[in-house]
Design a protein around this motif. Structure first.
Motif, PDB file in Angstrom:
ATOM      1  N   PRO A   1      -7.142   1.776  -4.614  1.00  0.00           N
ATOM      2  CA  PRO A   1      -8.206   2.162  -3.353  1.00  0.00           C
ATOM      3  C   PRO A   1      -8.795   0.774  -2.853  1.00  0.00           C
ATOM      4  O   PRO A   1      -9.416   1.085  -1.819  1.00  0.00           O
ATOM      5  N   GLY A   2      -8.639  -0.253  -3.527  1.00  0.00           N
ATOM      6  CA  GLY A   2      -9.287  -1.441  -2.831  1.00  0.00           C
ATOM      7  C   GLY A   2     -10.858  -1.718  -3.615  1.00  0.00           C
ATOM      8  O   GLY A   2     -11.091  -0.662  -4.137  1.00  0.00           O
ATOM      9  N   VAL A   3     -11.552  -2.624  -3.197  1.00  0.00           N
ATOM     10  CA  VAL A   3     -13.063  -2.719  -3.628  1.00  0.00           C
ATOM     11  C   VAL A   3     -13.888  -2.035  -2.747  1.00  0.00           C
ATOM     12  O   VAL A   3     -14.072  -2.526  -1.651  1.00  0.00           O
ATOM     13  N   LEU A   4     -14.457  -1.024  -3.336  1.00  0.00           N
ATOM     14  CA  LEU A   4     -14.958   0.091  -2.248  1.00  0.00           C
ATOM     15  C   LEU A   4     -16.613  -0.160  -2.473  1.00  0.00           C
ATOM     16  O   LEU A   4     -17.154  -0.656  -3.430  1.00  0.00           O
ATOM     17  N   ASP A   5     -17.158   0.210  -1.329  1.00  0.00           N
ATOM     18  CA  ASP A   5     -18.498   0.172  -1.338  1.00  0.00           C
ATOM     19  C   ASP A   5     -19.290   1.449  -1.966  1.00  0.00           C
ATOM     20  O   ASP A   5     -19.604   2.422  -1.173  1.00  0.00           O
TER      21      ASP A   5
ATOM     22  N   ASP B   1      -0.720   0.386  -3.265  1.00  0.00           N
ATOM     23  CA  ASP B   1      -2.083  -0.057  -2.687  1.00  0.00           C
ATOM     24  C   ASP B   1      -2.358   0.784  -1.261  1.00  0.00           C
ATOM     25  O   ASP B   1      -1.504   1.285  -0.543  1.00  0.00           O
ATOM     26  N   TRP B   2      -3.529   0.962  -1.062  1.00  0.00           N
ATOM     27  CA  TRP B   2      -3.898   1.791  -0.211  1.00  0.00           C
ATOM     28  C   TRP B   2      -3.497   1.541   1.289  1.00  0.00           C
ATOM     29  O   TRP B   2      -3.350   2.116   2.294  1.00  0.00           O
ATOM     30  N   GLN B   3      -3.261   0.171   1.409  1.00  0.00           N
ATOM     31  CA  GLN B   3      -2.843  -0.513   2.610  1.00  0.00           C
ATOM     32  C   GLN B   3      -1.475  -0.639   2.558  1.00  0.00           C
ATOM     33  O   GLN B   3      -0.926  -1.749   3.665  1.00  0.00           O
ATOM     34  N   ALA B   4      -0.571  -0.349   1.623  1.00  0.00           N
ATOM     35  CA  ALA B   4       0.905  -0.733   1.601  1.00  0.00           C
ATOM     36  C   ALA B   4       1.540  -0.163   2.942  1.00  0.00           C
ATOM     37  O   ALA B   4       1.072   0.695   3.679  1.00  0.00           O
TER      38      ALA B   4
END
Length: 260
Positions: free
Chosen positions: A182-186, A245-248
């Motif tokens: 999901p990536g480095v999330l806030d 990856d969520w941006q794949a």
């Protein structure tokens, strides 16, 4: 196959990434029915009040408890009649520390949360997902494929989670299973790393997370969560078994686009 009113279970739904995924499900399909699972009744009830009446049900409890997992499935089927998707989002980061001295009891608890409860809920929902030709979406991490000092327990659990998703994809011809970075999330997890990581992580790693926060480059949970919500509703069979990856590039059509 998906119904006009798809039914999706989301674990860890009360806040952060899980709550964002729930909201994004409704932004994509106004007719969706969702069952959220988390330990905080207060936060789940607040989320319910913000969503269309009658379309969000919740179960309060810890999925490490087998009875809670059974209750989730029974509640979903009794309330909405089917299960079209499950988003396995609930997870913990602690204990942090190197392999040489991390407390084994803490590691076992982390695996109970991050892996064994996921496997159990997978087993309980698979008969329903087979019937609906549904989707199992596993929220993983870049830590599944990268060795981060001080994250050995978390890294191992996410690597195992990816293999669970891959096996479900290989074994279940009528179910689409995907694991997602999901990536480095806030989210609160990042806040915890900033607060507690100074004494448990190498300085350069802790500084990296501090910098991401300070420069505002953490990913809003609803942006990445939109992709997971789309996958829960629409993931095509050809993605089954993959870790993405969520941006794949293959997920380009599922990205959240700014509104005019």
């Amino acid at each position: 196959m998906a119904s006009a009113h798809p039914v999706v279970i989301v674990t860890g739904a009360s806040r952060g990434y899980g709550a964002a995924i729930v909201r994004e499900l409704f932004s994509i399909n106004k007719q969706v029915r969702v069952v959220g699972v988390a330990r905080s009744e207060y936060l789940l009830r607040n989320l319910q009040h913000a969503l269309p009446a009658g379309q969000f049900e919740f179960v309060v409890g810890d999925l490490v408890d087998d009875k809670v997992a059974q209750q989730v499935v029974e509640t979903t089927v009794a309330k909405y009649g089917r299960i079209d998707g499950v988003v396995f989002n609930a997870g913990v980061l602690e204990p942090m520390g190197p392999a040489a001295d991390i407390p084994l009891a803490g590691v076992k608890h982390l695996f109970d949360v991050n892996l064994f409860s996921v496997l159990h809920l997978t087993q309980l929902t698979l008969p329903h997902l087979r019937a609906s030709k549904g989707r199992a979406i596993y929220v993983s991490s870049g830590a599944a494929t990268n060795a981060y000092h001080g994250w050995v327990a978390y890294n191992m659990s996410k690597a195992a989670l990816n293999m669970l998703a891959a096996n479900v994809g290989a074994e279940e011809p009528d179910v689409t299973a995907v694991s997602v970075r999901p990536g480095v999330l806030d989210t609160d997890m990042q806040a915890h790393i900033r607060a507690e990581g100074g004494s448990k992580l190498p300085k350069d790693m802790h500084d990296y997370f501090l910098k991401r926060h300070d420069e505002g480059s953490l990913i809003p949970p609803e942006v990445s969560g939109h992709v997971v919500a789309q996958l829960a509703l629409k993931a095509p069979k050809e993605l089954s078994g993959q870790f993405l990856d969520w941006q794949a590039d293959v997920l380009a059509e599922f990205q959240k686009h700014p509104t005019a």
